[in-house]
Design a protein around this motif. Structure first.
Motif, PDB file in Angstrom:
ATOM      1  N   ALA A   1       0.819  -1.218   0.000  1.00 22.29           N
ATOM      2  CA  ALA A   1       0.000   0.000   0.000  1.00 22.29           C
ATOM      3  C   ALA A   1       0.851   1.266   0.000  1.00 22.29           C
ATOM      4  O   ALA A   1       0.518   2.250  -0.678  1.00 22.29           O
ATOM      5  N   ILE A   2       1.959   1.249   0.740  1.00 18.50           N
ATOM      6  CA  ILE A   2       2.759   2.466   0.894  1.00 18.50           C
ATOM      7  C   ILE A   2       3.767   2.641  -0.241  1.00 18.50           C
ATOM      8  O   ILE A   2       3.910   3.737  -0.792  1.00 18.50           O
ATOM      9  N   PHE A   3       4.455   1.573  -0.616  1.00 20.57           N
ATOM     10  CA  PHE A   3       5.552   1.710  -1.581  1.00 20.57           C
ATOM     11  C   PHE A   3       5.175   1.315  -3.014  1.00 20.57           C
ATOM     12  O   PHE A   3       5.761   1.831  -3.963  1.00 20.57           O
ATOM     13  N   LYS A   4       4.207   0.406  -3.191  1.00 19.38           N
ATOM     14  CA  LYS A   4       3.857  -0.045  -4.534  1.00 19.38           C
ATOM     15  C   LYS A   4       2.607   0.642  -5.066  1.00 19.38           C
ATOM     16  O   LYS A   4       2.545   1.026  -6.226  1.00 19.38           O
ATOM     17  N   TRP A   5       1.598   0.775  -4.219  1.00 25.23           N
ATOM     18  CA  TRP A   5       0.339   1.360  -4.660  1.00 25.23           C
ATOM     19  C   TRP A   5       0.251   2.853  -4.369  1.00 25.23           C
ATOM     20  O   TRP A   5      -0.696   3.503  -4.799  1.00 25.23           O
ATOM     21  N   ASN A   6       1.227   3.385  -3.618  1.00 26.12           N
ATOM     22  CA  ASN A   6       1.294   4.819  -3.297  1.00 26.12           C
ATOM     23  C   ASN A   6      -0.004   5.341  -2.665  1.00 26.12           C
ATOM     24  O   ASN A   6      -0.504   6.403  -3.022  1.00 26.12           O
ATOM     25  N   TRP A   7      -0.529   4.607  -1.712  1.00 26.60           N
ATOM     26  CA  TRP A   7      -1.753   5.025  -1.026  1.00 26.60           C
ATOM     27  C   TRP A   7      -1.483   6.065   0.067  1.00 26.60           C
ATOM     28  O   TRP A   7      -2.419   6.633   0.613  1.00 26.60           O
ATOM     29  N   GLY A   8      -0.208   6.253   0.406  1.00 27.03           N
ATOM     30  CA  GLY A   8       0.141   7.293   1.363  1.00 27.03           C
ATOM     31  C   GLY A   8      -0.314   6.994   2.784  1.00 27.03           C
ATOM     32  O   GLY A   8      -0.525   5.841   3.180  1.00 27.03           O
ATOM     33  N   LEU A   9      -0.491   8.075   3.563  1.00 26.92           N
ATOM     34  CA  LEU A   9      -0.836   7.951   4.980  1.00 26.92           C
ATOM     35  C   LEU A   9      -2.241   7.376   5.185  1.00 26.92           C
ATOM     36  O   LEU A   9      -2.478   6.619   6.124  1.00 26.92           O
ATOM     37  N   MET A  10      -3.164   7.745   4.306  1.00 25.96           N
ATOM     38  CA  MET A  10      -4.520   7.211   4.415  1.00 25.96           C
ATOM     39  C   MET A  10      -4.498   5.686   4.237  1.00 25.96           C
ATOM     40  O   MET A  10      -5.136   4.939   4.992  1.00 25.96           O
ATOM     41  N   GLY A  11      -3.744   5.224   3.244  1.00 28.78           N
ATOM     42  CA  GLY A  11      -3.635   3.794   3.004  1.00 28.78           C
ATOM     43  C   GLY A  11      -2.986   3.070   4.175  1.00 28.78           C
ATOM     44  O   GLY A  11      -3.410   1.972   4.560  1.00 28.78           O
ATOM     45  N   ALA A  12      -1.966   3.693   4.782  1.00 33.52           N
ATOM     46  CA  ALA A  12      -1.301   3.096   5.940  1.00 33.52           C
ATOM     47  C   ALA A  12      -2.282   2.921   7.098  1.00 33.52           C
ATOM     48  O   ALA A  12      -2.298   1.882   7.772  1.00 33.52           O
ATOM     49  N   GLY A  13      -3.128   3.944   7.325  1.00 34.96           N
ATOM     50  CA  GLY A  13      -4.120   3.867   8.391  1.00 34.96           C
ATOM     51  C   GLY A  13      -5.176   2.805   8.126  1.00 34.96           C
ATOM     52  O   GLY A  13      -5.572   2.068   9.039  1.00 34.96           O
ATOM     53  N   LEU A  14      -5.623   2.711   6.890  1.00 36.85           N
ATOM     54  CA  LEU A  14      -6.645   1.716   6.544  1.00 36.85           C
ATOM     55  C   LEU A  14      -6.118   0.288   6.679  1.00 36.85           C
ATOM     56  O   LEU A  14      -6.831  -0.608   7.139  1.00 36.85           O
ATOM     57  N   VAL A  15      -4.873   0.072   6.260  1.00 32.39           N
ATOM     58  CA  VAL A  15      -4.275  -1.258   6.390  1.00 32.39           C
ATOM     59  C   VAL A  15      -4.141  -1.635   7.859  1.00 32.39           C
ATOM     60  O   VAL A  15      -4.400  -2.783   8.252  1.00 32.39           O
ATOM     61  N   LEU A  16      -3.759  -0.668   8.705  1.00 36.22           N
ATOM     62  CA  LEU A  16      -3.644  -0.929  10.137  1.00 36.22           C
ATOM     63  C   LEU A  16      -5.004  -1.308  10.730  1.00 36.22           C
ATOM     64  O   LEU A  16      -5.115  -2.243  11.533  1.00 36.22           O
ATOM     65  N   SER A  17      -6.048  -0.600  10.332  1.00 34.62           N
ATOM     66  CA  SER A  17      -7.399  -0.928  10.791  1.00 34.62           C
ATOM     67  C   SER A  17      -7.816  -2.318  10.322  1.00 34.62           C
ATOM     68  O   SER A  17      -8.388  -3.110  11.088  1.00 34.62           O
ATOM     69  N   PHE A  18      -7.536  -2.617   9.064  1.00 34.75           N
ATOM     70  CA  PHE A  18      -7.891  -3.926   8.505  1.00 34.75           C
ATOM     71  C   PHE A  18      -7.198  -5.055   9.262  1.00 34.75           C
ATOM     72  O   PHE A  18      -7.807  -6.102   9.537  1.00 34.75           O
ATOM     73  N   SER A  19      -5.937  -4.846   9.642  1.00 31.71           N
ATOM     74  CA  SER A  19      -5.180  -5.874  10.346  1.00 31.71           C
ATOM     75  C   SER A  19      -5.779  -6.149  11.722  1.00 31.71           C
ATOM     76  O   SER A  19      -5.822  -7.307  12.169  1.00 31.71           O
ATOM     77  N   TRP A  20      -6.262  -5.113  12.389  1.00 26.87           N
ATOM     78  CA  TRP A  20      -6.897  -5.312  13.691  1.00 26.87           C
ATOM     79  C   TRP A  20      -8.217  -6.072  13.538  1.00 26.87           C
ATOM     80  O   TRP A  20      -8.586  -6.879  14.392  1.00 26.87           O
ATOM     81  N   TRP A  21      -8.923  -5.822  12.445  1.00 28.38           N
ATOM     82  CA  TRP A  21     -10.170  -6.561  12.213  1.00 28.38           C
ATOM     83  C   TRP A  21      -9.897  -8.039  11.890  1.00 28.38           C
ATOM     84  O   TRP A  21     -10.720  -8.902  12.180  1.00 28.38           O
ATOM     85  N   ILE A  22      -8.729  -8.323  11.291  1.00 30.14           N
ATOM     86  CA  ILE A  22      -8.344  -9.720  11.079  1.00 30.14           C
ATOM     87  C   ILE A  22      -8.238 -10.432  12.423  1.00 30.14           C
ATOM     88  O   ILE A  22      -8.730 -11.557  12.597  1.00 30.14           O
ATOM     89  N   ILE A  23      -7.608  -9.762  13.405  1.00 28.51           N
ATOM     90  CA  ILE A  23      -7.462 -10.335  14.746  1.00 28.51           C
ATOM     91  C   ILE A  23      -8.823 -10.596  15.372  1.00 28.51           C
ATOM     92  O   ILE A  23      -9.083 -11.666  15.935  1.00 28.51           O
ATOM     93  N   VAL A  24      -9.723  -9.611  15.255  1.00 34.35           N
ATOM     94  CA  VAL A  24     -11.057  -9.732  15.852  1.00 34.35           C
ATOM     95  C   VAL A  24     -11.830 -10.894  15.245  1.00 34.35           C
ATOM     96  O   VAL A  24     -12.366 -11.752  15.959  1.00 34.35           O
ATOM     97  N   VAL A  25     -11.893 -10.928  13.918  1.00 36.32           N
ATOM     98  CA  VAL A  25     -12.679 -11.957  13.231  1.00 36.32           C
ATOM     99  C   VAL A  25     -12.104 -13.341  13.509  1.00 36.32           C
ATOM    100  O   VAL A  25     -12.842 -14.304  13.785  1.00 36.32           O
ATOM    101  N   ALA A  26     -10.772 -13.472  13.444  1.00 33.47           N
ATOM    102  CA  ALA A  26     -10.141 -14.784  13.659  1.00 33.47           C
ATOM    103  C   ALA A  26     -10.395 -15.287  15.080  1.00 33.47           C
ATOM    104  O   ALA A  26     -10.682 -16.480  15.287  1.00 33.47           O
TER     105      ALA A  26
END
Length: 508
Positions: free
Chosen positions: A225-250
């Motif tokens: 997201a940060i280096f290949k897709w150039n999503w920037g800070l917004m993308g970094a925040g969304l990926v972090l949120s998504f990772s926490w939801w992986i923990i919750v769902v699992a």
């Protein structure tokens, strides 16, 4: 009739497993008390035998908790490391977003979720297995409701940070990152009740595996997201949120499908909506002491943002606080172990074991923290390059390293003593101590040294270290003067009071 017989067999088997585990723990606890009470044996032989028994008990409690907290912390740290390589502004923005906004929600949610640990532990011990699922749902409802007003802080983070005096450029960049963290608030609201629900049943290893898997996914997605897709800070925040939801769902999938939770999770229940006000009061009380500590160093970051050269100061402080937070996760594991060991021994009527447990857990945590402080001082000139390539930031981190080392050493003692206080039932006292030492001494002294004495970040940190030192001295004094025989009597009295006043909560 067959169903009733089957249920009876299940309950019987589960009770036997629970009793077997309790018997093992009780045997070790009784053995420790017998060793310490045997005054005819040589002192060093008693010390060696007692230390071995206590260390085994401590390892079983602290190690899994440390692993889970470390892995979860590394998820946030990795985001900070990736963004730091984008530039100093991005590193400052993520630092302010993580330590200035995110930690506020984290502390509140973790504190409120801690009520589940108390109630689920009581219900599990009383074989009220079906109530664990009800408490889990009840807590999740309250935390989700709390997440809604918290979301406003995230939405209006830019004007709020500017109102606090943060530079426009850093506040704007931090707000973009924080917008991506909004889903994470609701992940917190679900995660902490689930986490405490599992811990009450001594189910920690699955959470560690899940956290490790989430970390692998998070690092991979963040890099893309940060280096290949150039999503920037917004993308970094969304990926972090998504990772926490992986923990919750699992974790929730594990609860629903695992045989170990078949009696404690019986499905969604309307009973979760009853008694919410009583549950809220208990959750709020659990949050107060933890929040006072969690927000303390958040204030350090916010105050540092008011300095003249805020970007470099925040970058350097970001590196130091991230490293401190990583080592602090070890202390959090020992904090939990101290609370459980002391409360268990006091409840069992073992004053000598309770006192010895305090000594062992504090010594172990202190030794590890001193080793971490030594490593920081050895690599003080190069440690910042993990996060950023800036030489100016590296020099600033090197200058702050002695303060970081001192913080690490204090974190090896203070959180454990807080855990001891929780185990003894001194929460109200510690809350008053925290207010006085942190907010009436530490913060004002830090502002005075940082701005009036022109010491900058070093002055702010020095003042706040002063507050932590004062708090640690007070807790040490109280712990050393504790009458453990009297604490056993107080624990028994509190258990009787709890049974009279709180037992109806288990029967709702």
């Amino acid at each position: 009739m067959e169903h009733e017989n089957f249920s009876g067999i299940m309950n019987s088997d589960t009770s036997k497993m629970s009793n077997k585990l309790s018997f093992r723990e009780e045997s070790a606890s009784s053995e420790l008390e017998q060793i310490l009470a045997d005054t005819e044996a040589p002192y060093f032989k008693r010390l060696r035998s007692a230390s071995w028994v206590e260390l085994k008990l401590l390892y079983q409690l602290a190690a899994p908790a440390v692993i889970v907290y470390l892995l979860n912390n590394v998820i946030s740290m990795s985001t900070q490391i990736f963004c730091g390589h984008l530039g100093n502004l991005e590193l400052a923005a993520v630092s302010l977003g993580n330590n200035g906004i995110q930690v506020f929600a984290y502390g509140l949610m973790l504190g409120m979720g801690s009520a589940v640990e108390t109630l689920c532990g009581q219900a599990y011990g009383a074989h009220k297995y079906e109530m664990l699922g009800v408490y889990l749902q009840r807590s999740a409802i309250l935390l989700m409701a709390t997440a809604v007003p918290l979301m406003a802080i995230y939405i209006f983070s830019k004007p709020l940070l500017m109102l606090l005096g943060e530079p426009v450029s850093i506040a704007s960049a931090a707000a973009v990152f924080v917008y991506g963290l909004i889903p994470q608030i609701f992940a917190y609201a679900a995660n902490f009740p689930i986490q405490k629900f599992l811990q009450a049943q001594s189910i920690v290893t699955p959470s560690a595996y899940i956290s490790f898997g989430a970390l692998v996914v998070h690092v991979s997605l963040s890099w893309l997201a940060i280096f290949k897709w150039n999503w920037g800070l917004m993308g970094a925040g969304l990926v972090l949120s998504f990772s926490w939801w992986i923990i919750v769902v699992a974790q929730f999938v594990y609860i629903v499908t695992s045989k170990r939770c078949r009696l404690t999770w019986t499905g969604f229940s309307l009973q979760a909506f009853s008694g919410l006000w009583s549950f809220f009061k208990l959750s709020a009380a659990s949050a107060v002491m933890l929040c006072l500590e969690t927000w303390y160093f958040q204030i350090l970051v916010l105050i540092t943002g008011l300095l003249k050269n805020a970007e470099v100061a925040l970058d350097a402080l970001s590196v130091c606080m991230t490293l401190s937070g990583w080592v602090f996760m070890i202390s959090v594991g020992f904090n939990a172990a101290a609370s459980v060991r002391v409360s268990n021994e006091l409840g069992a009527g073992h004053p000598k074991s309770a006192s010895f447990s305090v000594l062992v857990v504090t010594s172990c945590s202190f030794i590890i923290s001193v080793m971490a402080a030594i490593v920081v001082m050895i690599f003080r000139d190069s440690i910042s390059y993990i996060f950023t390539e800036g030489e100016v930031v590296a020099e600033a981190v090197s200058e702050l390293s002695p303060f970081l080392a001192a913080t690490l050493v204090l974190n090896g003692i203070q959180p454990v003593l807080s855990g001891v206080a929780v185990g003894c039932g001194w929460q109200a006292f510690v809350a008053y101590v925290n207010v006085g030492c942190y907010y009436l001494v530490g913060v004002p002294l830090g502002v005075l040294l940082g701005f009036k004495s022109d010491l900058g970040a070093k002055g702010i940190w020095s003042g706040m270290l002063g507050g932590t030192i004062l708090q640690t001295i007070i807790l040490l004094w109280v712990t050393l003067r504790a009458d453990w025989e009297k604490e056993v009597q107080n624990a028994q009295s509190r258990l009787s009071t709890w049974d009279e006043k709180r037992q109806p909560l288990l029967l709702e």
